[in-house]
Design a protein around this motif. Structure first.
Motif, PDB file in Angstrom:
ATOM      1  N   GLU A 420       0.727  -1.338  -0.060  1.00 36.36           N
ATOM      2  CA  GLU A 420       0.084  -0.149   0.056  1.00 36.36           C
ATOM      3  C   GLU A 420       0.760   1.277  -0.103  1.00 36.36           C
ATOM      4  O   GLU A 420       0.651   2.294  -0.675  1.00 36.36           O
ATOM      5  N   GLU A 421       1.926   1.400   0.750  1.00 36.83           N
ATOM      6  CA  GLU A 421       2.793   2.295   0.807  1.00 36.83           C
ATOM      7  C   GLU A 421       3.481   2.728  -0.640  1.00 36.83           C
ATOM      8  O   GLU A 421       3.596   3.730  -1.093  1.00 36.83           O
ATOM      9  N   ILE A 422       3.821   1.597  -1.232  1.00 37.67           N
ATOM     10  CA  ILE A 422       4.569   1.793  -2.455  1.00 37.67           C
ATOM     11  C   ILE A 422       3.552   2.210  -3.757  1.00 37.67           C
ATOM     12  O   ILE A 422       3.552   2.862  -4.390  1.00 37.67           O
ATOM     13  N   ARG A 423       2.295   1.541  -3.512  1.00 34.77           N
ATOM     14  CA  ARG A 423       1.249   2.133  -4.480  1.00 34.77           C
ATOM     15  C   ARG A 423       0.896   3.559  -4.178  1.00 34.77           C
ATOM     16  O   ARG A 423       0.836   4.177  -5.281  1.00 34.77           O
ATOM     17  N   GLN A 424       0.867   3.947  -2.951  1.00 36.49           N
ATOM     18  CA  GLN A 424       0.505   5.493  -2.984  1.00 36.49           C
ATOM     19  C   GLN A 424       1.812   6.311  -3.401  1.00 36.49           C
ATOM     20  O   GLN A 424       1.705   7.404  -3.903  1.00 36.49           O
ATOM     21  N   THR A 425       3.094   5.813  -3.400  1.00 35.53           N
ATOM     22  CA  THR A 425       4.133   6.360  -3.807  1.00 35.53           C
ATOM     23  C   THR A 425       4.123   6.704  -5.299  1.00 35.53           C
ATOM     24  O   THR A 425       4.463   7.486  -6.015  1.00 35.53           O
ATOM     25  N   VAL A 426       3.921   5.671  -6.035  1.00 36.79           N
ATOM     26  CA  VAL A 426       3.467   5.714  -7.588  1.00 36.79           C
ATOM     27  C   VAL A 426       2.593   6.927  -7.816  1.00 36.79           C
ATOM     28  O   VAL A 426       2.993   7.761  -8.622  1.00 36.79           O
ATOM     29  N   LEU A 427       1.424   7.094  -6.978  1.00 40.06           N
ATOM     30  CA  LEU A 427       0.522   8.246  -7.145  1.00 40.06           C
ATOM     31  C   LEU A 427       1.017   9.542  -6.829  1.00 40.06           C
ATOM     32  O   LEU A 427       0.910  10.256  -7.650  1.00 40.06           O
ATOM     33  N   ASP A 428       1.838   9.539  -6.099  1.00 38.73           N
ATOM     34  CA  ASP A 428       2.543  10.784  -5.486  1.00 38.73           C
ATOM     35  C   ASP A 428       3.470  11.300  -6.322  1.00 38.73           C
ATOM     36  O   ASP A 428       3.470  12.568  -6.546  1.00 38.73           O
ATOM     37  N   MET A 429       4.161  10.230  -6.880  1.00 43.38           N
ATOM     38  CA  MET A 429       5.362  10.690  -7.451  1.00 43.38           C
ATOM     39  C   MET A 429       4.513  11.130  -9.040  1.00 43.38           C
ATOM     40  O   MET A 429       4.952  12.402  -9.656  1.00 43.38           O
ATOM     41  N   ALA A 430       3.649  10.511  -9.580  1.00 40.03           N
ATOM     42  CA  ALA A 430       2.880  10.889 -10.711  1.00 40.03           C
ATOM     43  C   ALA A 430       2.430  12.245 -10.509  1.00 40.03           C
ATOM     44  O   ALA A 430       2.080  13.021 -11.671  1.00 40.03           O
ATOM     45  N   ALA A 431       2.109  12.674  -9.455  1.00 43.04           N
ATOM     46  CA  ALA A 431       1.351  13.966  -9.098  1.00 43.04           C
ATOM     47  C   ALA A 431       2.473  15.154  -8.966  1.00 43.04           C
ATOM     48  O   ALA A 431       1.938  16.300  -9.055  1.00 43.04           O
ATOM     49  N   SER A 432       3.806  14.597  -8.748  1.00 45.89           N
ATOM     50  CA  SER A 432       4.837  15.699  -8.679  1.00 45.89           C
ATOM     51  C   SER A 432       5.088  16.580  -9.668  1.00 45.89           C
ATOM     52  O   SER A 432       4.773  16.255 -10.869  1.00 45.89           O
ATOM     53  N   PRO A 433       5.503  17.852  -9.312  1.00 41.89           N
ATOM     54  CA  PRO A 433       5.550  18.815 -10.547  1.00 41.89           C
ATOM     55  C   PRO A 433       6.369  18.469 -11.898  1.00 41.89           C
ATOM     56  O   PRO A 433       5.944  18.787 -12.745  1.00 41.89           O
ATOM     57  N   ASN A 434       7.316  17.722 -11.390  1.00 35.88           N
ATOM     58  CA  ASN A 434       8.441  17.274 -12.554  1.00 35.88           C
ATOM     59  C   ASN A 434       7.997  15.931 -13.410  1.00 35.88           C
ATOM     60  O   ASN A 434       8.468  15.853 -14.500  1.00 35.88           O
ATOM     61  N   LEU A 435       6.998  15.503 -12.595  1.00 35.86           N
ATOM     62  CA  LEU A 435       6.608  14.151 -13.496  1.00 35.86           C
ATOM     63  C   LEU A 435       5.255  14.230 -14.159  1.00 35.86           C
ATOM     64  O   LEU A 435       4.858  13.399 -14.771  1.00 35.86           O
ATOM     65  N   CYS A 436       4.517  15.116 -13.555  1.00 33.29           N
ATOM     66  CA  CYS A 436       3.067  15.034 -14.003  1.00 33.29           C
ATOM     67  C   CYS A 436       2.887  15.621 -15.330  1.00 33.29           C
ATOM     68  O   CYS A 436       3.922  16.049 -16.057  1.00 33.29           O
ATOM     69  N   ASP A 437       1.661  15.593 -15.712  1.00 33.53           N
ATOM     70  CA  ASP A 437       1.363  15.992 -17.146  1.00 33.53           C
ATOM     71  C   ASP A 437       1.517  17.213 -17.522  1.00 33.53           C
ATOM     72  O   ASP A 437       1.327  18.178 -16.626  1.00 33.53           O
ATOM     73  N   LYS A 438       2.232  17.721 -18.455  1.00 34.07           N
ATOM     74  CA  LYS A 438       2.703  19.136 -18.797  1.00 34.07           C
ATOM     75  C   LYS A 438       1.521  19.736 -19.956  1.00 34.07           C
ATOM     76  O   LYS A 438       2.169  20.562 -20.664  1.00 34.07           O
ATOM     77  N   SER A 439       0.540  18.951 -20.185  1.00 37.82           N
ATOM     78  CA  SER A 439      -0.336  19.530 -21.227  1.00 37.82           C
ATOM     79  C   SER A 439      -0.745  20.729 -21.058  1.00 37.82           C
ATOM     80  O   SER A 439      -1.095  21.550 -22.367  1.00 37.82           O
ATOM     81  N   TRP A 440      -0.832  21.460 -19.699  1.00 37.09           N
ATOM     82  CA  TRP A 440      -1.240  22.682 -19.538  1.00 37.09           C
ATOM     83  C   TRP A 440      -0.278  23.723 -20.411  1.00 37.09           C
ATOM     84  O   TRP A 440      -0.677  24.736 -20.716  1.00 37.09           O
ATOM     85  N   ILE A 441       0.857  23.230 -20.467  1.00 40.89           N
ATOM     86  CA  ILE A 441       1.931  24.112 -21.192  1.00 40.89           C
ATOM     87  C   ILE A 441       1.998  23.886 -22.577  1.00 40.89           C
ATOM     88  O   ILE A 441       1.729  24.606 -23.498  1.00 40.89           O
TER      89      ILE A 441
END
Length: 758
Positions: A420-441
């Protein structure tokens, strides 16, 4: 004609007043540099001459602190018949085939983009486009590499939207697709964002242009916009400036103002003139304006030029000679034209609605002479401006904290242990500024104008078709990692090179050339110069090993706020060739039932990683190992598999590791992924390590054995991880956890705009 309404400091006045005090220090010159100018001229310089030397001997123009290290590129560059023009030209030019050549270059516009984000970024794009025109090419695409401070900092909300608006506005109005790049956030860039812009152009090999002002009696023509006060002192003021949190307003007048619609006309008229054989030499006016264009073209040609400044069309009243020479007004080109063809050049410019004015002639005097209303204000040897500036061997010292940083390894940090901790880390990392979707730009950029964009953001590299008949095209990637370079600038620079090389290879293209933009702190700091020397050596050694030349680029020093320098940030652009863009390899998951596999080896390499930064705010240890022999084998493999159409998709593993690669592949396809980690693998390490030289591939059914055989023949490890499945909702990591597509999308998408309050 411009009216003379000021007292002009002429050569005659300078001769008669040798002891007059001059503001050489205020213009950024050192006392010994000023004395050397006096020795060259045999007198004190005029006000205009002093301004010209201060500009041309600045870091931006003369590379006085970096030149001794940049020589490595020429010394170590591999010999390749593809290289048609290299270091020292406006942009590098490489042959694609017997008929087509491509020119590309990346440059910085960092300080102007902090002072005035929209115009600073816009004119950075405009300037790099004109470098491409000056080589004789039609610009066909742009890219950008952007770095900002913490995303939650108020100044990021000021700078980022303006930078993106400037890039999008200029590129969209000129009509060039933006085919990719990168955007990163780190507190070290607070108060000193990095805006690195790349442009690429295509031309017949026969249309390659020269900057030489050759042919005594040839006419010097200024083409394009009128000259104003914008940008005066830009390269000498902004390029060597360091800013406080509130100090940007003082430099605002030094930022240029761009007009993309004039730039579009400039592109078309220049190409028409080139094709008609009406131009002997050409140079764009960017940093240092007329000062740079006149001195460089004269120095590269027959060595002499005479110019009448009162003929220069102005858009501001009361401009003095040194203002006209230093102005960095945009959308201007300098042409050298045979007198018999001058009238036709002027007429063609008028038909396009552009100003074109004869302002001087080429001479054989070996002097650059500039008059203003009949009075000589400049009389200098042009080579002393363009080629013979000061060269410094700056002191070099390894940073005092490097040994302590090296032992502070991220591999020892607390890490998640339960599923569960690893699962949440996957989501937290995907939401981080450097890894998240850049389509707004990226959605603010037009990526498909011209209709030749084959792949754009968020693919690993941009791909553009060059020839509709043959399908030949190019792939370009722009990459850097300041954290890795902070830990070890030599290997950090090679990791950036390897990533850009791999990103091009992942599309199926063969990498053939490099352009770089080297962003560092003050060269007067021995620790910064140590970082710079190590990074340059790393790139030169790396390119020599990979067999691809550095064709040109840019050095940007003084990137710091107060005494705090940014991380050393070498940004590497790699260009590759695709024989047929129809066979490019996209990002995604292919079709249901295809095999997902990992090529490369995963080690426990977490230092400098995105996980260490996001979860611990940590930077320490040593960066991942880089194996350039492995990278070459991998590129050869991917090119071969693209030709034989044996891969459905591929994706480079870099920031965020395998977990992020899976998130992005799932988000860009209608497929889910069923993954089974190798027996005995530690789930956390396997998902978040940033070991280099790895690619996630999707293999069509029936091709598994052929792909495995191709890997084994090259000594490349390949590990099957699972299958694509249209019926799987998101990511299923067997024996560990599931993450639905809705959860992935909620974490990954829309984060940039939300964090900026948009």
């Amino acid at each position: 004609m411009n009216q003379l309404n000021v007292a002009v400091d002429t050569v005659g006045v300078a001769d008669a007043t040798p002891d007059e005090k001059q503001p050489w220090a205020e213009l950024g010159l050192k006392e010994d540099e000023y004395q050397r100018i006096r020795e060259i001229l045999g007198r004190r310089p005029t006000q205009s001459e002093l301004a010209m030397y201060s500009i041309m001997w600045s870091e931006h123009c003369s590379y006085k602190s970096s030149r001794v290290h940049l020589r490595q590129f020429g010394e170590k560059n591999p010999r390749t018949p593809r290289l048609l023009a290299g270091i020292g030209e406006n942009a590098g030019v490489v042959a694609i085939d017997d008929n087509i050549a491509v020119t590309f270059k990346v440059e910085s516009h960092n300080h102007p983009s902090y002072v005035e984000p929209k115009q600073g970024a816009a004119t950075g794009v405009g300037g790099i486009i004109r470098d491409i025109i000056a080589m004789g090419a039609r610009p066909i695409a742009v890219m950008d590499s952007l770095r900002f401070g913490a995303i939650d900092h108020p100044d990021t909300a000021r700078v980022l939207p303006g930078v993106v608006d400037g890039i999008g506005h200029y590129g969209n109005c000129v009509g060039l697709p933006n085919i990719g790049g990168e955007t990163f956030f780190d507190p070290c860039y607070q108060g000193n964002p990095l805006v690195n812009a790349l442009s690429v152009g295509v031309m017949p090999r026969s249309r390659l242009q020269s900057m030489q002002a050759s042919g005594t009696g040839n006419i010097v023509i200024l083409l394009g916009a009128k000259t104003g006060r914008d940008g005066i002192g830009g390269v000498s003021v902004l390029a060597s400036a360091t800013f406080s949190e509130s100090g940007e307003d003082d430099a605002r007048p030094s930022v240029q103002v761009g007009d993309p619609f004039t730039e579009k006309l400039l592109i078309e008229v220049c190409l028409e003139l080139f094709d008609a054989g009406l131009v002997v030499g050409v140079q764009d006016l960017g940093g240092a304006g007329l000062t740079c264009a006149l001195s460089e073209t004269a120095a590269a040609g027959d060595g002499g030029m005479h110019v009448d400044l009162e003929l220069v069309p102005l858009r501001a009243k009361g401009m003095e000679p040194h203002d006209i020479l230093a102005s960095e007004s945009q959308e201007r080109m300098l042409l050298i034209v045979d007198p018999a063809k001058a009238d036709e050049v002027l007429a063609r410019a008028r038909r396009w609605g552009l100003l074109a004015t004869a302002i001087g002639t080429v001479t054989d005097t070996g002097r650059l002479v500039v008059d203003f209303h009949g009075q000589t204000v400049v009389d200098v040897p042009p080579k002393s401006l363009a080629d013979e500036g000061p060269v410094y061997h700056r002191p070099i010292a390894e940073p005092n904290d490097l040994a302590l940083i090296a032992v502070d390894r991220a591999e020892t940090l607390p890490r998640p242990t339960t599923d569960e901790e690893i699962r949440q880390t996957v989501l937290d990392m995907a939401a981080s500024p450097n890894l998240c979707d850049k389509s707004w730009i990226t959605e603010q950029y037009d990526s498909s104008v011209f209709g030749n964009t084959v792949l754009g953001a968020p693919h690993d590299a941009g791909v553009v078709r060059l020839d509709e008949r043959t399908g030949v095209g190019i792939a370009i990637s722009l990459d850097g990692n300041g954290r890795f370079a902070r830990l070890d600038p030599y290997h950090g620079a090679q990791l950036a090179l390897a990533e850009a090389y791999r990103n091009v290879a992942v599309t199926g293209a063969t990498p053939i050339a490099v352009s770089d933009c080297l962003n560092f702190g003050s060269p007067e700091d021995p620790h910064v110069m140590w970082q710079f020397e190590r990074a340059v050596t790393g790139i030169a050694d790396g390119c020599q090993k990979l067999g691809i030349p550095v064709t040109g680029g840019n050095v940007s020093f003084y990137n710091q706020t107060g005494r705090e320098a940014i991380h050393p940030t070498p940004v590497i652009g790699v260009l590759g060739v695709l024989e047929d863009v129809a066979r490019r390899i996209p990002l995604g998951l292919g079709r249901t039932g295809d095999t997902i596999a990992l090529i490369g080896t995963t080690g426990e390499e977490l230092s400098g990683s995105e996980w260490a930064a996001v979860k611990h705010g940590h930077l320490g240890g040593v960066p991942p190992k880089v194996d350039l022999d492995h990278e070459m084998k991998l590129a050869d493999l991917l090119s071969r598999l693209a030709e034989t159409e044996q891969l459905a998709a591929a994706h480079d593993l870099s920031e965020g590791g395998l977990a992020q690669a899976l998130v992005e592949a799932i988000s860009h396809s209608g497929m889910g992924a069923q993954i089974l980690l190798p027996e005995g693998a530690d789930p956390f390490t396997y998902l978040f390590s940033e070991s280099s030289g790895r690619v996630l591939v999707v293999i069509p059914r029936g091709q598994e054995l052929a792909v495995r055989s191709a890997c084994e023949s090259r000594g490349l490890p390949i590990t099957p991880l699972g299958v694509t499945d249209a019926n799987t909702d998101g990511l299923h990591l067997r024996d560990h956890f599931d993450i639905s597509r809705a959860e992935i999308d909620a974490a990954w998408k829309g984060r940039i705009g939300a964090r900026l309050g948009e």
